[in-house]
Enzyme design. Structure first.
Site, short mmCIF file in Angstrom:
data_model
loop_
_atom_site.label_atom_id
_atom_site.label_comp_id
_atom_site.label_asym_id
_atom_site.label_seq_id
_atom_site.Cartn_x
_atom_site.Cartn_y
_atom_site.Cartn_z
N ASP A 135 -6.85 4.82 -4.93
CA ASP A 135 -7.63 3.97 -3.06
C ASP A 135 -8.12 5.86 -3.11
OD1 ASP A 135 -7.59 2.13 -1.23
OD2 ASP A 135 -7.21 4.01 -0.52
N LYS B 12 0.87 -1.61 -0.23
CA LYS B 12 0.51 -0.01 -0.11
C LYS B 12 1.08 1.92 -0.20
CE LYS B 12 -4.07 1.30 0.43
NZ LYS B 12 -5.47 -0.10 -0.40
#
Ligand code: NDP
Length: 436
Positions: free
Chosen positions: A164, A124
């Site tokens: 995201d 991430k």
């Protein structure tokens, strides 16, 4: 050696102080898998190895704003595990992004990606910036500066970022442009691009639609279906609006969406036309015949059959859980990652609510990202129908994995435990057979 939850707490306090979100994700996971640990796992320090990221790349992003001033933001890429495939996970641009948030997301992403069955590792990344405050020109300069640094660490066989919160298909396409300019390659390293810029049909919708496909299996497990169900959804972004779209298409009634300002409530349910308007306008500025906006409120006190928190981590707290449990709600589907606080999770479970965890329910996005990479690599785009069928198949597989290693208790499945146990079995087997 981490053997107990107390060992784990002291390890986290020593090695990752002041990282509450990361602690929360790891402790919840440990509670689910601790009974599966054996002496070999403990001897080989398996827990320490699984929870510690392979590396965290931390870098500064310097860019120039419209007034000619130099600006600096902090950015990270957490490459958690490459055990079963290249690192894969989204990029979040939000003022609250920090190492703790990205470590929790990268850890959860690793288990999520294992559940998809697609041979992807977990990662991430992100930056502490609010893209909504930037002009188009500033967004472009920020993306260019960010990718000029990040490109050194990513690639289709090393690390494959996607979007995201705060990073939509347009921004991914801008990031792709810089990646191609500095590396000379276009090879599926970034996923979530516009379809016309090499993206996959159905990627934009995949996370939200996947949540509803997973929900169908959960309802089926409990001899129920979506027809006429009142669904309360939080968020008004990619995941929330597409979950709403699919829920509506399958016969449910969507009674809310929300954002950081408040909640849009429609007791009779939003129409497809209303929903389309929420995609292009701020909720608080919309004027709809059948809906009212309530500033400062969350959706969780509204009577509903199904709750879908699709905004952000820890958005549903203890008080919200109490309010939700007092109504008819029986199922919570986590569209966002870790949207319930620990206390809320405990309260809802005790109250008999079924929880579909984010790492299973919202895995449709990363699954279709995996398919986008495959399409870029082979140079052959798939049709929307083909992608949607593949998404449904993946969600069916994930649901099957979530129930494979658990039994019903009180007539219900603990899907969160099932998801963690299933991913742990595959991940630990690979680690133990590979050696250190
Ligand atoms: P978006 O940026 O598209 O939308 C986020 C939405 O949540 C916005 O409407 C935002 O409102 C709202 N929001 C943010 N913070 C709060 C808050 N504290 N309270 C209420 N509403 C809030 O993000 P996504 O839809 O892409 O992501 C949402 C969640 O889903 C995240 O947890 C993400 O990690 C997860 N997820 C996303 C995937 C994807 O494919 N996009 C894949 C898997 C998981 P506002 O505009 O006012 O800030």
């Amino acid at each position: 050696m981490i053997r107990t939850v107390w060992d784990l707490r002291s390890f986290l306090e020593h090695h990752a102080p002041d990282q509450p979100e990361y602690h929360q994700a790891v402790l919840a996971w440990f509670d689910h898998i601790k009974d599966d640990l054996d002496d070999d796992h403990l001897k080989d320090g398996l827990i320490e190895r699984m929870i510690t990221p392979d590396r965290i790349i931390s870098f500064k992003v310097v860019w120039r704003d419209d007034r000619g001033r130099a600006r600096l933001n902090r950015a990270w890429r957490v490459q958690h595990s490459q055990t079963i495939g290249p690192y894969k996970g989204g990029l979040r641009f939000h003022p609250h992004v920090n190492a703790s948030v990205l470590k929790f997301l990268a850890f959860e992403q690793t288990a999520k990606n294992i559940l998809t069955g697609l041979f992807l590792g977990g990662a991430k990344g992100g930056m502490d910036i609010d893209p909504r405050e930037l002009s188009m020109g500033e967004q472009e300069r920020v993306c260019t500066a960010f990718m000029t640094e990040l490109h050194k660490y990513i690639g289709q066989y090393t690390d494959i970022p996607a979007g995201d919160i705060g990073v939509d298909a347009g921004m991914i396409s801008t990031l792709q442009k810089t990646f191609s300019q500095v590396t000379g390659r276009f090879d599926g390293t970034l996923t979530g691009k516009w379809v016309c810029a090499g993206g996959s049909q159905g990627r934009d919708e995949a996370t939200g639609y996947g949540c509803v496909y997973f929900l169908r299996h959960v309802l089926d497990d409990h001899h129920d279906d979506l027809e006429g169900k009142a669904v309360a959804i939080s968020g008004a972004g990619n995941v929330a609006t597409h979950a709403a779209e699919k829920a509506l298409a399958l016969g449910a009634k969507v009674i809310s969406l929300s954002n950081s300002v408040g909640t849009l409530h429609s007791p009779k349910g939003l129409s497809p036309e209303d929903l389309e308007r929420t995609k292009h306008n701020r909720l608080e500025q919309l004027e709809l015949k059948n809906a009212t906006f309530h500033k400062g409120q969350t959706p969780w006190s509204l009577p509903c059959d199904i709750a879908m928190p699709c905004a952000t981590q820890n958005e549903l707290d203890h008080e919200d859980a109490k309010a939700l449990s007092q109504g008819p709600c029986r199922v919570i589907v986590e569209g966002a990652n870790m949207p319930l606080t620990d206390q809320a999770t405990e309260y809802c479970k005790d109250a008999g609510l079924v929880i579909a965890p984010g790492k299973a329910a919202n895995a449709g996005g990363v699954a279709v990202s995996g398919l986008e990479r495959a399409q870029n690599t082979t140079g052959k785009p798939w049709s929307r129908q083909h992608v949607d069928q593949a998404l449904q198949d993946v969600m069916t597989e994930i649901h099957e994995r979530c129930t494979r290693h658990i039994h019903r208790s009180g007539g219900r499945y603990d899907y969160s435990r099932g998801a963690d146990r299933s991913a742990f079995r595959q991940w630990s087997t690979v680690l133990m057979t590979q050696g250190v």
